[in-house]
Motif scaffolding. Structure first.
Motif, PDB file in Angstrom:
ATOM      1  N   ILE A   1       9.702 -10.180 -11.109  1.00 34.20           N
ATOM      2  CA  ILE A   1       8.863  -9.367 -10.222  1.00 34.20           C
ATOM      3  C   ILE A   1       9.220  -9.725  -8.779  1.00 34.20           C
ATOM      4  O   ILE A   1       9.240 -10.909  -8.411  1.00 34.20           O
ATOM      5  CB  ILE A   1       7.364  -9.616 -10.461  1.00 34.20           C
ATOM      6  CG1 ILE A   1       6.989  -9.260 -11.904  1.00 34.20           C
ATOM      7  CG2 ILE A   1       6.519  -8.810  -9.481  1.00 34.20           C
ATOM      8  CD1 ILE A   1       5.564  -9.621 -12.263  1.00 34.20           C
ATOM      9  N   ASN A   2       9.496  -8.707  -7.979  1.00 32.96           N
ATOM     10  CA  ASN A   2       9.833  -8.908  -6.571  1.00 32.96           C
ATOM     11  C   ASN A   2       9.028  -7.909  -5.750  1.00 32.96           C
ATOM     12  O   ASN A   2       9.184  -6.696  -5.906  1.00 32.96           O
ATOM     13  CB  ASN A   2      11.332  -8.708  -6.345  1.00 32.96           C
ATOM     14  CG  ASN A   2      11.770  -9.267  -5.009  1.00 32.96           C
ATOM     15  OD1 ASN A   2      11.021  -9.252  -4.047  1.00 32.96           O
ATOM     16  ND2 ASN A   2      13.009  -9.759  -4.951  1.00 32.96           N
ATOM     17  N   LEU A   3       8.136  -8.394  -4.903  1.00 33.20           N
ATOM     18  CA  LEU A   3       7.255  -7.532  -4.127  1.00 33.20           C
ATOM     19  C   LEU A   3       7.456  -7.764  -2.635  1.00 33.20           C
ATOM     20  O   LEU A   3       7.566  -8.909  -2.175  1.00 33.20           O
ATOM     21  CB  LEU A   3       5.788  -7.801  -4.483  1.00 33.20           C
ATOM     22  CG  LEU A   3       5.385  -7.606  -5.945  1.00 33.20           C
ATOM     23  CD1 LEU A   3       3.926  -7.986  -6.143  1.00 33.20           C
ATOM     24  CD2 LEU A   3       5.622  -6.177  -6.388  1.00 33.20           C
ATOM     25  N   LEU A   4       7.511  -6.677  -1.902  1.00 31.81           N
ATOM     26  CA  LEU A   4       7.555  -6.707  -0.442  1.00 31.81           C
ATOM     27  C   LEU A   4       6.278  -6.052   0.053  1.00 31.81           C
ATOM     28  O   LEU A   4       6.049  -4.861  -0.175  1.00 31.81           O
ATOM     29  CB  LEU A   4       8.785  -5.961   0.081  1.00 31.81           C
ATOM     30  CG  LEU A   4       9.026  -5.997   1.586  1.00 31.81           C
ATOM     31  CD1 LEU A   4       9.317  -7.420   2.061  1.00 31.81           C
ATOM     32  CD2 LEU A   4      10.173  -5.072   1.973  1.00 31.81           C
ATOM     33  N   VAL A   5       5.418  -6.842   0.725  1.00 29.39           N
ATOM     34  CA  VAL A   5       4.082  -6.382   1.097  1.00 29.39           C
ATOM     35  C   VAL A   5       4.032  -6.116   2.589  1.00 29.39           C
ATOM     36  O   VAL A   5       4.452  -6.956   3.398  1.00 29.39           O
ATOM     37  CB  VAL A   5       3.013  -7.435   0.714  1.00 29.39           C
ATOM     38  CG1 VAL A   5       1.619  -6.922   1.072  1.00 29.39           C
ATOM     39  CG2 VAL A   5       3.105  -7.748  -0.766  1.00 29.39           C
ATOM     40  N   GLY A   6       3.536  -4.939   2.941  1.00 36.14           N
ATOM     41  CA  GLY A   6       3.396  -4.584   4.350  1.00 36.14           C
ATOM     42  C   GLY A   6       2.055  -3.945   4.624  1.00 36.14           C
ATOM     43  O   GLY A   6       1.334  -3.526   3.712  1.00 36.14           O
TER      44      GLY A   6
ATOM     45  N   ASN B   1      -1.843  -8.571  11.103  1.00 35.81           N
ATOM     46  CA  ASN B   1      -3.029  -9.146  10.469  1.00 35.81           C
ATOM     47  C   ASN B   1      -3.247  -8.548   9.081  1.00 35.81           C
ATOM     48  O   ASN B   1      -3.522  -9.256   8.102  1.00 35.81           O
ATOM     49  CB  ASN B   1      -4.271  -8.918  11.338  1.00 35.81           C
ATOM     50  CG  ASN B   1      -4.229  -9.740  12.614  1.00 35.81           C
ATOM     51  OD1 ASN B   1      -3.627 -10.817  12.646  1.00 35.81           O
ATOM     52  ND2 ASN B   1      -4.851  -9.230  13.667  1.00 35.81           N
ATOM     53  N   GLU B   2      -3.137  -7.225   8.981  1.00 32.32           N
ATOM     54  CA  GLU B   2      -3.325  -6.547   7.697  1.00 32.32           C
ATOM     55  C   GLU B   2      -2.225  -6.944   6.712  1.00 32.32           C
ATOM     56  O   GLU B   2      -2.485  -7.156   5.527  1.00 32.32           O
ATOM     57  CB  GLU B   2      -3.314  -5.033   7.898  1.00 32.32           C
ATOM     58  CG  GLU B   2      -3.652  -4.253   6.631  1.00 32.32           C
ATOM     59  CD  GLU B   2      -3.647  -2.746   6.863  1.00 32.32           C
ATOM     60  OE1 GLU B   2      -3.736  -2.009   5.870  1.00 32.32           O
ATOM     61  OE2 GLU B   2      -3.541  -2.329   8.043  1.00 32.32           O
ATOM     62  N   THR B   3      -1.004  -7.082   7.229  1.00 27.17           N
ATOM     63  CA  THR B   3       0.095  -7.508   6.369  1.00 27.17           C
ATOM     64  C   THR B   3      -0.144  -8.911   5.814  1.00 27.17           C
ATOM     65  O   THR B   3       0.092  -9.182   4.628  1.00 27.17           O
ATOM     66  CB  THR B   3       1.421  -7.486   7.151  1.00 27.17           C
ATOM     67  OG1 THR B   3       1.684  -6.151   7.595  1.00 27.17           O
ATOM     68  CG2 THR B   3       2.574  -7.966   6.292  1.00 27.17           C
ATOM     69  N   ALA B   4      -0.628  -9.808   6.672  1.00 23.86           N
ATOM     70  CA  ALA B   4      -0.893 -11.180   6.237  1.00 23.86           C
ATOM     71  C   ALA B   4      -1.995 -11.223   5.187  1.00 23.86           C
ATOM     72  O   ALA B   4      -1.904 -11.971   4.204  1.00 23.86           O
ATOM     73  CB  ALA B   4      -1.282 -12.032   7.445  1.00 23.86           C
TER      74      ALA B   4
ATOM     75  N   ALA C   1       6.265 -11.020   2.781  1.00 29.37           N
ATOM     76  CA  ALA C   1       5.522 -10.210   3.752  1.00 29.37           C
ATOM     77  C   ALA C   1       6.510  -9.464   4.643  1.00 29.37           C
ATOM     78  O   ALA C   1       7.475 -10.055   5.145  1.00 29.37           O
ATOM     79  CB  ALA C   1       4.608 -11.095   4.591  1.00 29.37           C
ATOM     80  N   ASN C   2       6.265  -8.187   4.847  1.00 32.10           N
ATOM     81  CA  ASN C   2       7.137  -7.356   5.691  1.00 32.10           C
ATOM     82  C   ASN C   2       6.441  -7.126   7.029  1.00 32.10           C
ATOM     83  O   ASN C   2       5.629  -6.205   7.179  1.00 32.10           O
ATOM     84  CB  ASN C   2       7.427  -6.028   4.988  1.00 32.10           C
ATOM     85  CG  ASN C   2       8.427  -5.186   5.758  1.00 32.10           C
ATOM     86  OD1 ASN C   2       8.960  -5.612   6.777  1.00 32.10           O
ATOM     87  ND2 ASN C   2       8.686  -3.980   5.275  1.00 32.10           N
TER      88      ASN C   2
ATOM     89  N   GLY D   1      -1.519 -12.397   1.270  1.00 30.29           N
ATOM     90  CA  GLY D   1      -2.315 -13.460   0.650  1.00 30.29           C
ATOM     91  C   GLY D   1      -2.968 -13.003  -0.647  1.00 30.29           C
ATOM     92  O   GLY D   1      -2.950 -13.722  -1.652  1.00 30.29           O
ATOM     93  N   LYS D   2      -3.550 -11.793  -0.638  1.00 29.01           N
ATOM     94  CA  LYS D   2      -4.212 -11.279  -1.843  1.00 29.01           C
ATOM     95  C   LYS D   2      -3.203 -11.034  -2.961  1.00 29.01           C
ATOM     96  O   LYS D   2      -3.460 -11.338  -4.129  1.00 29.01           O
ATOM     97  CB  LYS D   2      -4.956  -9.987  -1.510  1.00 29.01           C
ATOM     98  CG  LYS D   2      -6.189 -10.188  -0.638  1.00 29.01           C
ATOM     99  CD  LYS D   2      -6.868  -8.856  -0.364  1.00 29.01           C
ATOM    100  CE  LYS D   2      -8.110  -9.037   0.514  1.00 29.01           C
ATOM    101  NZ  LYS D   2      -8.766  -7.734   0.803  1.00 29.01           N
ATOM    102  N   THR D   3      -2.046 -10.493  -2.589  1.00 30.03           N
ATOM    103  CA  THR D   3      -1.028 -10.208  -3.602  1.00 30.03           C
ATOM    104  C   THR D   3      -0.486 -11.484  -4.213  1.00 30.03           C
ATOM    105  O   THR D   3      -0.313 -11.589  -5.431  1.00 30.03           O
ATOM    106  CB  THR D   3       0.128  -9.400  -2.976  1.00 30.03           C
ATOM    107  OG1 THR D   3      -0.394  -8.222  -2.355  1.00 30.03           O
ATOM    108  CG2 THR D   3       1.140  -8.991  -4.031  1.00 30.03           C
ATOM    109  N   SER D   4      -0.231 -12.487  -3.380  1.00 29.52           N
ATOM    110  CA  SER D   4       0.267 -13.772  -3.889  1.00 29.52           C
ATOM    111  C   SER D   4      -0.759 -14.429  -4.804  1.00 29.52           C
ATOM    112  O   SER D   4      -0.409 -15.012  -5.844  1.00 29.52           O
ATOM    113  CB  SER D   4       0.603 -14.707  -2.728  1.00 29.52           C
ATOM    114  OG  SER D   4       1.601 -14.146  -1.900  1.00 29.52           O
ATOM    115  N   ALA D   5      -2.045 -14.320  -4.413  1.00 33.63           N
ATOM    116  CA  ALA D   5      -3.109 -14.927  -5.217  1.00 33.63           C
ATOM    117  C   ALA D   5      -3.265 -14.249  -6.569  1.00 33.63           C
ATOM    118  O   ALA D   5      -3.823 -14.841  -7.496  1.00 33.63           O
ATOM    119  CB  ALA D   5      -4.430 -14.878  -4.452  1.00 33.63           C
ATOM    120  N   ALA D   6      -2.776 -13.008  -6.693  1.00 27.36           N
ATOM    121  CA  ALA D   6      -2.877 -12.289  -7.963  1.00 27.36           C
ATOM    122  C   ALA D   6      -1.616 -12.425  -8.806  1.00 27.36           C
ATOM    123  O   ALA D   6      -1.685 -12.619 -10.027  1.00 27.36           O
ATOM    124  CB  ALA D   6      -3.171 -10.809  -7.704  1.00 27.36           C
TER     125      ALA D   6
END
Length: 225
Positions: free
Chosen positions: A125-130, A135-138, A170-171, A142-147
């Motif tokens: 699984i490879n996720l790029l979160v933006g 602030n919203e990206t951070a 994080a993007n 955090g929520k995605t990593s915690a899940a």
């Protein structure tokens, strides 16, 4: 001679059903799904586009007057004819609870056997979160990593997973989000058939026989005399 032929057929199917069925799933820009067994390999997704067939001109048929639908009402099943109600009257709450316990334990064992039959040869699984801003990206990161990481840890600990990996990034540059999931699952069909055979025998012994016995009205001591 006949028993040798039957034994040979049984052994043939045992060997064939012992060969693993492999399923590849890859999701990035689209979803790819492939299934392989022995020397055969099929692509389920994406589906090949079929050329549109030319439609033949159909002659218009004269509309015939529709006849009124006559629905025949079936007689409702009487309470006394209902097997489940009869079982409840004969055995009470304890009998129903015992029957349900046998059903749930048999089905639960089947699902556990099926779960152990599947092997994750690859799971990545490879996720790029933006987000809209940093602030919203951070927060999303955090929520995605915690899940994601606990979920991956649970799967690795409780299922058969050989090769695996999970990455969340994080993007902060353009705020776009992307996801890549790749897995290859394998299973021996004989393990699935064994699970269904075992649960079938258990359901007959723990549920069906008890249910049929419970339909019979228990005679009182006065009736026995």
């Amino acid at each position: 001679m006949a028993w040798k032929i039957i034994l040979g057929i049984v052994l043939f199917f045992v060997v064939i059903f012992s060969v693993r069925v492999k399923v590849w799933v890859h999701s990035e820009d689209g979803v790819e799904l492939k299934v392989g067994w022995l020397f055969l390999k099929f692509t389920i997704l994406p589906k090949k586009e079929k050329k549109p067939k030319k439609k033949k001109k159909e002659k218009k048929k004269k509309e015939e007057p529709s006849e009124p639908d006559e629905t025949v009402k079936e007689p409702k099943e009487k309470e006394g004819d209902n097997m489940f109600v009869r079982f409840y009257h004969n055995n009470g709450v304890d009998g129903v609870v015992e029957l349900l316990h046998g059903l749930t334990s048999s089905l639960g064992g089947m699902f556990r056997r099926i779960g152990r039959a599947f092997v994750f040869n690859e799971l990545y699984i490879n996720l790029l979160v933006g987000g809209g801003d940093s602030n919203e990206t951070a927060l999303k990161y955090g929520k995605t990593s915690a899940a994601v990481y606990p979920a991956m840890g649970y799967m690795v600990s409780n299922m058969k997973v050989k090769k695996y990996g999970a990455e969340v990034h994080a993007n902060f540059i353009d705020g776009t989000s992307k996801a890549m999931v790749h897995t290859m699952i394998s299973v021996r069909p004989i393990k699935l058939t064994n699970a269904f055979v075992i649960v079938g025998v258990q359901l007959v012994n723990r549920v069906l026989i008890k249910f049929l016995k419970g339909l019979k009205v228990k005679k009182t001591e006065a009736e026995k005399e």
